[in-house]
Structures are given as structure tokens and as C-alpha cells.
Design an enzyme around this catalytic site. Structure first.
Site, PDB file in Angstrom:
ATOM      1  N   LYS A   1      35.261  40.617  35.323  1.00  0.00           N
ATOM      2  CA  LYS A   1      35.244  41.831  36.156  1.00  0.00           C
ATOM      3  C   LYS A   1      36.242  42.850  35.569  1.00  0.00           C
ATOM      4  CE  LYS A   1      33.523  39.082  39.936  1.00  0.00           C
ATOM      5  NZ  LYS A   1      33.422  38.823  41.378  1.00  0.00           N
TER       6      LYS A   1
ATOM      7  N   GLY B   1      33.960  34.016  38.697  1.00  0.00           N
ATOM      8  CA  GLY B   1      34.852  35.169  38.722  1.00  0.00           C
ATOM      9  C   GLY B   1      36.304  34.723  38.734  1.00  0.00           C
ATOM     10  N   GLY B   2      36.863  34.612  39.926  1.00  0.00           N
ATOM     11  CA  GLY B   2      38.294  34.325  40.077  1.00  0.00           C
ATOM     12  C   GLY B   2      38.778  33.129  39.275  1.00  0.00           C
TER      13      GLY B   2
ATOM     14  N   ASN C   1      33.032  35.740  34.222  1.00  0.00           N
ATOM     15  CA  ASN C   1      32.956  37.181  34.468  1.00  0.00           C
ATOM     16  C   ASN C   1      34.361  37.668  34.818  1.00  0.00           C
ATOM     17  OD1 ASN C   1      32.478  39.778  35.281  1.00  0.00           O
ATOM     18  ND2 ASN C   1      31.200  39.254  37.057  1.00  0.00           N
TER      19      ASN C   1
HETATM   20  P1  13P Z   1      34.113  34.454  42.342  1.00  0.00           P
HETATM   21  O1  13P Z   1      33.959  33.245  41.469  1.00  0.00           O
HETATM   22  O2  13P Z   1      35.462  35.087  42.289  1.00  0.00           O
HETATM   23  O3  13P Z   1      33.641  34.177  43.740  1.00  0.00           O
HETATM   24  O4  13P Z   1      33.129  35.580  41.758  1.00  0.00           O
HETATM   25  C1  13P Z   1      31.807  35.243  41.525  1.00  0.00           C
HETATM   26  C2  13P Z   1      31.191  36.327  40.752  1.00  0.00           C
HETATM   27  O5  13P Z   1      30.950  37.416  41.251  1.00  0.00           O
HETATM   28  C3  13P Z   1      30.908  36.078  39.325  1.00  0.00           C
HETATM   29  O6  13P Z   1      30.096  37.074  38.801  1.00  0.00           O
END
Ligand code: 13P
Length: 272
Positions: A18, A247-248, A16
């Protein structure tokens, strides 16, 4: 309880992005990921599925430069096929672009954009109607966990969002669920494998009560919240954790592919 790497569910590793990456950065990432996937074909696309969810501005590019065996998901959508909803994107538009699926109910959408369970139940149905694979995100906040309400919150989120989905569509539409405890997102704090496994087992029970136990065994349930290469193998090794929504650590191909590798190792180790 069926074991990880059973024939029933693939491992799904999803990136993701984002609100990250300009188109040039997106293209570089997709090409690098494609090269990595070309070099690691065994199990990819069959036992281990890769998903990339870019922002809307890079969706078309991602479809055109889709790495082999990867699926491209949008990060959200409106439930109507068209209408006066300024700024929104419809399931018909995503389908028209060639997008494979869509994340629904991410906690950031719930927290900052007022996405609520009622609209989500319509979105889940709309995604299935338009041939989009829905990945429904659920998860409790820190307050809810500390108040002992984590399981009730997640149960309610699932029941409300999935109550209108036809039983047949639950599997044929490619539905998956992502458990993302809000307190673990972007914080570096991961749920322990034990906490995550406990909640995933609950989620599977709830899916069994909404659909049937047999269908629940076929729906991948991903974990999300500070997943990285260093903790992926332990999390993915839990019997009810069928993947990761990242995410990250998914913003760079090197770390994202490290998490995909953990899934491939697990599958190879299980000999399936
Ligand atoms: P992180 O992996 O940055 O904690 O984010 C998780 C997330 O929201 C994936 O949709």
C-alpha cells in the site's frame, strides 16, 4: 473440486505494501526477503510464488533488487498506453520498468479513487496486451454481506471486469483473482476459512462460466483480509484458496515470510 497443492495452480503469496516504505526501507526489506528466500529454495518460484507490490516510488528499485523467484507488481495503473492523464501511470510505463504485473480493482482504489468495473475491464485487457500479470481484486462490503448480497456483488464484479478478456489470455497472461472482503481488510477480522472457501468456490464457478471450467481450475484465487502467520495455514489449506494477498502482516519480512512458509509447508506436506 481439485485439492490445494494440486499441479494445476501454484500457491501465490503477495505483499501489498500500500502507501508504505521509503526507498531505504524498501531496499532493506527486499534484501532481507531475498536472503530468506535464498535459505528456503525448495518449492519457491515453482509451487509457491512470491509477489511484492510496492508503491510506484519503489518499483524500479524493487525490479533492480528483485528477490530470487519473486515477481514485482504495481498497485494500480491506467488503461491507456499514454495520454493526458495527470498523475497516472500506463501499462507501457510499467512494462518499460520491468514490472511483472499489477493489482487491479483493490477495494481501496474502488472506495477512495472511484475505480469502477467499466474501467477495470479495460485495465484487465490492457495488462494482458502489455504482458503484465493482472491480479483482479473483488470483494463485498459489510453492508452487502449483511444484506445477503455478497455472492451477487462478487459475481457482478468478476463478470464486468473479465468480460472482455480473451479466453486464451485468461491463462496465458498470468491472471489471478484476489477475494478481499472489505470488512476484513485491516480490521483484524478474518473471514472464517469456511466463509472464504465458500466464496472461492463461487468465484471458481463464475470463472468457469466466463471462460471454461478447465481454465478456471488454472487461475489462482487468493484470499486477502487480515491474513497473518497464525491463520495462513488454515486458509491456504482450503481447496479453492490458492494464496494470500497480505497488507499489514506483509510490511515486515518476518511475518510475511511466516505466511510464505505456511504455503511451503502445505506443498511439502502434499508431496508435490
Ligand atoms: P490487511 O492484510 O492489512 O488486512 O490488508 C489486506 C489487503 O488489502 C491486501 O491487499
Amino acid at each position: 473440486m481439485s485439492g490445494q497443492a494440486s499441479e494445476l495452480r501454484p500457491i501465490v503469496v503477495a505483499a501489498n505494501w500500500k502507501m508504505h516504505k521509503l526507498r531505504s526501507e524498501a531496499l532493506e526489506y527486499l534484501e532481507d526477503l531475498g536472503t530468506w528466500m535464498d535459505d528456503h529454495p525448495r518449492g519457491l518460484g515453482t509451487r509457491v510464488e512470491v509477489v511484492v507490490a510496492p508503491p510506484f516510488t519503489s518499483l524500479e528499485l524493487a525490479v533492480e533488487h528483485r528477490p530470487p523467484h519473486a515477481r514485482i507488481y504495481a498497485q494500480t495503473m491506467h488503461q491507456s498506453d499514454q495520454g493526458a492523464f495527470t498523475g497516472e501511470v500506463s501499462p507501457a510505463m510499467l512494462r518499460d520498468l520491468g514490472v511483472d504485473g499489477v493489482l487491479l480493482g483493490h477495494s481501496e482504489r474502488r472506495q477512495y479513487f472511484n475505480e469502477h468495473d467499466g474501467a477495470l475491464s479495460e485495465k484487465v485487457v490492457a495488462a494482458a496486451e502489455f504482458g503484465l500479470r493482472a491480479m483482479l481484486c473483488v470483494g463485498e462490503t459489510l453492508d452487502e454481506r449483511q444484506g445477503g448480497r455478497a455472492e451477487d456483488v462478487v459475481r457482478d464484479q468478476l463478470q464486468t471486469a473479465l468480460s472482455d478478456l480473451d479466453v486464451i489470455k485468461a491463462t496465458s497472461s498470468g491472471l489471478s483473482v484476489a477475494y478481499e472482503p472489505v470488512w476484513a481488510i485491516g480490521t483484524g477480522e478474518t473471514a472464517t476459512a469456511e466463509i472464504a472457501q465458500g466464496m472461492h468456490a463461487t468465484i471458481r464457478d463464475v470463472l468457469g462460466s466466463i471462460f471454461t471450467a478447465e481454465i478456471a481450475e488454472r487461475i489462482p484465487v487468493l484470499y486477502g483480509g487480515s491474513v497473518k502467520p497464525a491463520n495462513a495455514a488454515e486458509l491456504l489449506g482450503q481447496p479453492d484458496i490458492d494464496g494470500a494477498l497480505v497488507g499489514g502482516a506483509a510490511l515486515e519480512v518476518e511475518s510475511f515470510s511466516g505466511i510464505v512458509s505456511a504455503g511451503l509447508d502445505l506443498v511439502a506436506g502434499a508431496g508435490v
